[in-house]
Write an enzyme that holds these catalytic residues in place. Structure first.
Site, mmCIF file in Angstrom:
data_model
loop_
_atom_site.group_PDB
_atom_site.id
_atom_site.type_symbol
_atom_site.label_atom_id
_atom_site.label_comp_id
_atom_site.label_asym_id
_atom_site.label_seq_id
_atom_site.Cartn_x
_atom_site.Cartn_y
_atom_site.Cartn_z
ATOM 1 N N THR A 168 -50.397 -25.228 -12.011
ATOM 2 C CA THR A 168 -51.860 -25.154 -12.082
ATOM 3 C C THR A 168 -52.420 -26.088 -13.159
ATOM 4 O O THR A 168 -51.850 -26.214 -14.241
ATOM 5 C CB THR A 168 -52.282 -23.702 -12.406
ATOM 6 O OG1 THR A 168 -51.717 -22.855 -11.420
ATOM 7 C CG2 THR A 168 -53.791 -23.540 -12.427
ATOM 8 N N GLY A 173 -56.482 -25.134 -8.995
ATOM 9 C CA GLY A 173 -55.674 -23.916 -8.968
ATOM 10 C C GLY A 173 -55.137 -23.692 -7.573
ATOM 11 O O GLY A 173 -54.019 -24.086 -7.241
ATOM 12 N N GLY A 207 -47.335 -19.648 -17.903
ATOM 13 C CA GLY A 207 -46.677 -18.502 -18.543
ATOM 14 C C GLY A 207 -45.454 -18.947 -19.318
ATOM 15 O O GLY A 207 -44.627 -19.703 -18.816
ATOM 16 N N ARG A 316 -43.314 -14.652 -4.531
ATOM 17 C CA ARG A 316 -44.322 -13.696 -4.043
ATOM 18 C C ARG A 316 -43.726 -12.318 -3.854
ATOM 19 O O ARG A 316 -44.347 -11.301 -4.149
ATOM 20 C CB ARG A 316 -44.909 -14.194 -2.723
ATOM 21 C CG ARG A 316 -45.987 -15.158 -3.017
ATOM 22 C CD ARG A 316 -46.788 -15.667 -1.902
ATOM 23 N NE ARG A 316 -47.456 -16.828 -2.464
ATOM 24 C CZ ARG A 316 -47.547 -17.999 -1.889
ATOM 25 N NH1 ARG A 316 -47.060 -18.176 -0.687
ATOM 26 N NH2 ARG A 316 -48.154 -18.995 -2.493
ATOM 27 N N ARG A 341 -53.432 20.265 -14.759
ATOM 28 C CA ARG A 341 -54.807 20.371 -15.266
ATOM 29 C C ARG A 341 -55.634 21.349 -14.430
ATOM 30 O O ARG A 341 -55.670 21.238 -13.205
ATOM 31 C CB ARG A 341 -55.449 18.983 -15.208
ATOM 32 C CG ARG A 341 -56.910 18.917 -15.530
ATOM 33 C CD ARG A 341 -57.132 18.958 -17.000
ATOM 34 N NE ARG A 341 -58.498 18.604 -17.369
ATOM 35 C CZ ARG A 341 -58.928 18.685 -18.611
ATOM 36 N NH1 ARG A 341 -58.125 19.093 -19.577
ATOM 37 N NH2 ARG A 341 -60.169 18.346 -18.905
ATOM 38 N N GLN A 361 -56.621 15.875 -3.348
ATOM 39 C CA GLN A 361 -55.530 15.675 -2.377
ATOM 40 C C GLN A 361 -55.760 14.393 -1.596
ATOM 41 O O GLN A 361 -54.857 13.585 -1.402
ATOM 42 C CB GLN A 361 -55.470 16.872 -1.411
ATOM 43 C CG GLN A 361 -55.060 18.159 -2.096
ATOM 44 C CD GLN A 361 -55.330 19.395 -1.253
ATOM 45 O OE1 GLN A 361 -55.728 19.299 -0.088
ATOM 46 N NE2 GLN A 361 -55.126 20.565 -1.838
ATOM 47 N N ARG A 363 -57.618 11.734 -2.389
ATOM 48 C CA ARG A 363 -57.587 10.463 -3.126
ATOM 49 C C ARG A 363 -56.171 10.107 -3.578
ATOM 50 O O ARG A 363 -55.877 8.937 -3.796
ATOM 51 C CB ARG A 363 -58.575 10.485 -4.303
ATOM 52 C CG ARG A 363 -58.130 11.275 -5.497
ATOM 53 C CD ARG A 363 -59.241 11.946 -6.263
ATOM 54 N NE ARG A 363 -60.227 11.056 -6.846
ATOM 55 C CZ ARG A 363 -61.003 11.391 -7.886
ATOM 56 N NH1 ARG A 363 -60.868 12.581 -8.454
ATOM 57 N NH2 ARG A 363 -61.894 10.576 -8.360
ATOM 58 N N GLY A 422 -61.237 11.592 -18.034
ATOM 59 C CA GLY A 422 -61.274 10.825 -19.287
ATOM 60 C C GLY A 422 -59.878 10.508 -19.796
ATOM 61 O O GLY A 422 -59.649 9.445 -20.385
ATOM 62 N N GLU A 445 -49.691 -16.546 -8.219
ATOM 63 C CA GLU A 445 -48.714 -16.703 -7.122
ATOM 64 C C GLU A 445 -49.447 -16.835 -5.788
ATOM 65 O O GLU A 445 -48.974 -16.369 -4.759
ATOM 66 C CB GLU A 445 -47.742 -15.517 -7.066
ATOM 67 C CG GLU A 445 -46.882 -15.371 -8.288
ATOM 68 C CD GLU A 445 -45.560 -16.112 -8.197
ATOM 69 O OE1 GLU A 445 -45.273 -16.706 -7.153
ATOM 70 O OE2 GLU A 445 -44.848 -16.105 -9.205
HETATM 71 C C1 LIG Z 1 -52.456 -14.702 -16.260
HETATM 72 C C2 LIG Z 1 -52.180 -15.890 -15.393
HETATM 73 C C3 LIG Z 1 -50.910 -16.425 -15.339
HETATM 74 C C4 LIG Z 1 -50.656 -17.568 -14.582
HETATM 75 N N1 LIG Z 1 -49.416 -18.157 -14.630
HETATM 76 C C5 LIG Z 1 -49.237 -19.372 -14.061
HETATM 77 C C6 LIG Z 1 -48.024 -20.103 -14.266
HETATM 78 O O1 LIG Z 1 -47.099 -19.638 -14.936
HETATM 79 N N2 LIG Z 1 -47.908 -21.333 -13.699
HETATM 80 C C7 LIG Z 1 -48.896 -21.877 -12.937
HETATM 81 O O2 LIG Z 1 -48.728 -22.988 -12.453
HETATM 82 N N3 LIG Z 1 -50.060 -21.209 -12.722
HETATM 83 C C8 LIG Z 1 -50.254 -19.982 -13.274
HETATM 84 N N4 LIG Z 1 -51.438 -19.305 -13.090
HETATM 85 C C9 LIG Z 1 -52.482 -19.916 -12.283
HETATM 86 C C10 LIG Z 1 -52.737 -19.198 -10.978
HETATM 87 O O3 LIG Z 1 -51.705 -19.451 -10.077
HETATM 88 C C11 LIG Z 1 -54.112 -19.651 -10.484
HETATM 89 O O4 LIG Z 1 -55.048 -18.970 -11.282
HETATM 90 C C12 LIG Z 1 -54.337 -19.375 -9.025
HETATM 91 O O5 LIG Z 1 -53.588 -20.256 -8.254
HETATM 92 C C13 LIG Z 1 -55.815 -19.511 -8.645
HETATM 93 O O6 LIG Z 1 -56.341 -20.714 -9.085
HETATM 94 P P1 LIG Z 1 -57.687 -20.748 -9.940
HETATM 95 O O7 LIG Z 1 -57.587 -19.749 -11.018
HETATM 96 O O8 LIG Z 1 -57.943 -22.142 -10.315
HETATM 97 O O9 LIG Z 1 -58.810 -20.234 -8.957
HETATM 98 P P2 LIG Z 1 -59.574 -21.094 -7.862
HETATM 99 O O10 LIG Z 1 -58.602 -21.759 -6.971
HETATM 100 O O11 LIG Z 1 -60.608 -21.937 -8.504
HETATM 101 O O12 LIG Z 1 -60.292 -19.934 -7.052
HETATM 102 C C14 LIG Z 1 -61.484 -19.292 -7.525
HETATM 103 C C15 LIG Z 1 -62.031 -18.402 -6.423
HETATM 104 O O13 LIG Z 1 -62.334 -19.183 -5.267
HETATM 105 C C16 LIG Z 1 -61.703 -18.659 -4.126
HETATM 106 N N5 LIG Z 1 -61.153 -19.748 -3.321
HETATM 107 C C17 LIG Z 1 -60.567 -20.901 -3.735
HETATM 108 N N6 LIG Z 1 -60.172 -21.629 -2.698
HETATM 109 C C18 LIG Z 1 -60.478 -20.921 -1.593
HETATM 110 C C19 LIG Z 1 -60.308 -21.123 -0.195
HETATM 111 N N7 LIG Z 1 -59.730 -22.208 0.303
HETATM 112 N N8 LIG Z 1 -60.746 -20.167 0.643
HETATM 113 C C20 LIG Z 1 -61.337 -19.053 0.183
HETATM 114 N N9 LIG Z 1 -61.522 -18.810 -1.116
HETATM 115 C C21 LIG Z 1 -61.099 -19.719 -1.990
HETATM 116 C C22 LIG Z 1 -60.562 -17.778 -4.625
HETATM 117 O O14 LIG Z 1 -60.371 -16.680 -3.737
HETATM 118 C C23 LIG Z 1 -61.060 -17.317 -5.974
HETATM 119 O O15 LIG Z 1 -61.740 -16.106 -5.821
HETATM 120 C C24 LIG Z 1 -51.693 -18.141 -13.811
HETATM 121 C C25 LIG Z 1 -52.964 -17.573 -13.839
HETATM 122 C C26 LIG Z 1 -53.221 -16.483 -14.632
HETATM 123 C C27 LIG Z 1 -54.622 -15.954 -14.703
#
Ligand SMILES: Cc1cc2nc3c(=O)[nH]c(=O)nc-3n(C[C@H](O)[C@H](O)[C@H](O)COP(=O)(O)OP(=O)(O)OC[C@H]3O[C@@H](n4cnc5c(N)ncnc54)[C@H](O)[C@@H]3O)c2cc1C
Length: 629
Positions: A168, A173, A207, A316, A341, A361, A363, A422, A445
């Site tokens: 990423t 992303g 990460g 995944r 409880r 039950q 939920r 709570g 992922e």
């Molecule tokens: C805590 C954490 C750990 C991570 N660890 C790693 C790591 O170790 N290595 C690594 O490489 N990455 C890592 N990531 C990155 C992670 O894989 C990305 O955050 C993820 O792929 C989503 O990309 P983005 O955050 O840029 O969101 P975006 O791609 O910008 O998406 C933002 C929103 O737009 C929507 N969206 C985007 N494209 C589409 C589409 N084509 N159709 C419909 N909706 C869409 C998505 O549903 C989302 O709601 C990590 C992220 C986090 C938060």
């Protein structure tokens, strides 16, 4: 109107005529008409949920979690630095005990997946850190590397060296193909030059990068003499293996405090003309000769890209175990609490346990059933992943289960939190931590909405190749709703038909569009997601029935029917408006669900006992309050 109705009845009769009686189904369905058998064999149920293949590894891991001093330390409310150190030490302890091995993702997936699920009963930070090391760093080395990369395995296995997965970027992303990092080949020195050409090309969220990773598997555009051959994976040393000092040309920053997973050191990485040997290209599918000639097993960069993404499948699956562990522990906490409880009662001096409330039950039993059925489905996928030849559906199904399980998990954890009132909000009672940590499984992922589209595209592709076959449409109508629904064949037909109709609908929306292929699909994404849900519901149901027919472990029949009816209720408007269920019969569904929840509640203590959750994964007091005085 009447014509329509006659047509429906005609189809209904056709269905009934063509139905063959399945005796085994009938015997199993009969159980549903009686009170639940409370004589549950907890050991047998545990083996079913653990799976024969993983049971041994899971028990070893449970034992380790119960006894290792690092798993007795408090992690609630730790500052980020201390938490990260604790998670590192816990992971090192796991590696040193040999509970999992670096090559497990290829050679012993059951051990790896089984152990991860157990660690997820405890905490999702450990699962995440292990996944980064063993699937995200290990996966590319094992599946994309060759013999020249085997040298990394020994030290990585014991966590003497750690790695990370740098895909990423700030600018990209979900759209991985848009990443900008470059890897220019220099023929003179026989090196690749890894570079972040723009601010948006800096790697983000990586990460384990901020503190602990010695190496990164970096995804970058491979360029030779100005020609871009597409995205490839390279091993890039981030730190000196001996001194730990950050290598020349590399800048690493902390991604900072997060909603959850604060035991993980996510980092931002900038590469400034960083030179690495030619051999650091993971070259199973494509390679560059010393004199700069590119050779690939694939004739297009897209196919090479698809192969480069293949380790993601196991990733995944691994991450989905985070949902399984968190849901099981949180449900156990909420159910145990509800049995203890007391609030309200028939008289002022007689209060009754919360679990006697119909709402409690409902939920808790519905998510309990779904968690178990999802786990059974993951067992099937894990077995498929162990086959020599992977089924064509494997990528789509791993994407699908990751999406539906994580969405479900987030909702289930919220339900558990509320079910404990709570006390569910108090960090010491553990659900809060799970809630915060698991939230991100919907995004990393592979973002869930994007994954559901991959599944939908796969289903569209399958349909394209098929000759036109349709399931006989069913119409459930009549006086005896119970008999109509407590019938696996009817439920299966409902799910089959819904998927077919959703698929036809999606195809029609795309085909009728006057826009380009990109926008035609773009405009249909909500329908693609609905199709994904319809498909996953169907195959999880079918897998559960197949499991049940192999071995009728109590109370599986009730769990399957409960989950099936909840799934139908979730989309009831659609089933009724599409004339698959009559409005009259539809009204009985909430009552049938409530009856099943009542029955399952009777054995809920045995069900959670079968999870065999180590005590230190749960709050110190079962009533969630006795630690206060
Ligand atoms: C805590 C954490 C750990 C991570 N660890 C790693 C790591 O170790 N290595 C690594 O490489 N990455 C890592 N990531 C990155 C992670 O894989 C990305 O955050 C993820 O792929 C989503 O990309 P983005 O955050 O840029 O969101 P975006 O791609 O910008 O998406 C933002 C929103 O737009 C929507 N969206 C985007 N494209 C589409 C589409 N084509 N159709 C419909 N909706 C869409 C998505 O549903 C989302 O709601 C990590 C992220 C986090 C938060």
């Amino acid at each position: 109107m009447y014509k329509n109705r006659i047509e429906i009845i005609k189809k209904h009769l056709e269905v009934n005529n063509s139905q063959t009686t399945n005796n085994k189904d009938e015997v199993l369905e009969k159980e549903l008409f009686n009170s639940i058998d409370t004589n549950i064999n907890v050991g047998e149920l545990k083996l079913l949920i653990d799976s024969v293949e993983e049971s041994k590894y899971k028990d070893e891991t449970r034992e380790f979690i119960r006894n290792h001093p690092k798993f007795k330390e408090n992690f609630i409310g730790l500052d980020m630095a201390t938490y990260r150190q604790l998670v590192l030490e816990q992971c090192a302890a796991i590696a040193n005990r040999g509970l999992i091995h670096f090559t497990d993702i290829k050679n012993n997936l059951h051990r790896y997946i089984g152990a991860l699920e157990m660690f997820a009963l405890y905490n999702n930070n450990i699962l995440t850190k292990l996944s980064v090391q063993y699937t995200l760093f290990g996966g590319p080395i094992i599946f994309l590397g060759t013999s020249r990369h085997e040298k990394y395995i020994e030290d990585a296995n014991t966590l003497k060296t750690m790695g990370c997965f740098a895909m990423t970027e700030i600018g990209h992303g979900s759209n991985v193909r848009g990443i900008e990092t470059t890897a220019h080949y220099d023929k003179q020195t026989k090196e690749f030059i890894i570079h972040s050409p723009t601010p948006t090309s800096e790697k983000f969220w990586i990460g384990c990068a901020y503190l602990h990773a010695t190496y990164a598997v970096v995804f970058a555009n491979l360029i030779i003499d100005g020609t871009n051959y597409g995205i490839h994976a390279f091993i890039v040393p981030l730190r000196c293996p001996k001194s730990g000092a950050i290598m020349k040309g590399i800048t690493i920053k902390d991604c900072g405090h997060k909603l959850g997973l604060n035991g993980i050191d996510n980092g931002q990485i900038r590469f400034d003309q960083v030179r690495i040997p030619r051999e650091n290209l993971l070259n199973k599918y494509s390679d560059v000769s010393e004199d700069g000639v590119y050779k690939s097993q694939f004739n297009t960069p897209i196919k090479n890209f698809a192969a480069t993404m293949s380790p993601f499948i196991v990733g995944r699956m691994a991450i989905t175990k985070g949902c399984s562990g968190a849901a099981k522990t949180s449900l156990s906490i909420a159910i145990e609490f509800s049995h203890i409880r007391k609030q309200f009662g028939p008289s002022s001096n007689k209060e009754l346990p919360l679990i006697t409330l119909s709402s409690q039950q409902r939920r808790l039993m519905a998510p309990l059933a779904r968690t178990i059925l999802f786990d059974l489905y993951i067992q099937r996928l894990t077995n498929e992943l162990c086959q020599e030849k992977l089924p064509a559906s494997i990528h789509a199904h791993c994407s699908g289960i990751k999406a539906v399980y994580s969405w479900f998990c987030v909702a289930a954890l919220q339900t558990c939190r509320e079910a404990c009132g709570g006390q569910g909000y108090r960090s010491a009672n553990r659900i809060a931590e799970f809630k915060n940590d698991c939230d991100i499984i919907c995004t990393y992922e592979g973002d869930n909405t994007v994954l559901m589209q991959q599944l939908a595209k796969y289903l569209l592709g399958v349909k394209q190749k098929q000759t036109n076959t349709t399931t006989n449409r069913i119409y459930l109508d009549g006086e005896d709703a119970k008999s109509l629904f407590f019938n696996f064949s009817n439920i299966n037909q409902l799910f089959e038909t819904r998927e077919e109709m959703r698929l036809a609908e999606l195809k029609q929306i795309i085909d009728n569009s006057k826009e380009s292929a990109y926008f035609a699909f773009n405009n249909a994404i909500p329908w693609a997601v609905k199709l994904g849900f319809a498909h996953m519901t169907k195959i999880v149901f079918q897998n559960s029935i197949n499991t049940l027919k192999l071995k009728n472990v109590k109370p599986l029949t009730h769990l399957i029917m409960l989950d099936a009816l909840v799934s139908i209720e979730e989309d009831l408007g659609w089933f009724v408006s599409n004339h698959l269920i009559s409005p009259n019969v539809a009204q009985s569904i909430p009552f049938l669900i409530q009856d099943l929840c009542f029955e399952v509640t009777k054995v809920s203590k045995q069900i959670i006992a079968s999870f065999d959750i180590p005590e230190n994964c749960k709050p110190s007091s079962k009533d969630l309050i006795s630690d206060l005085f």
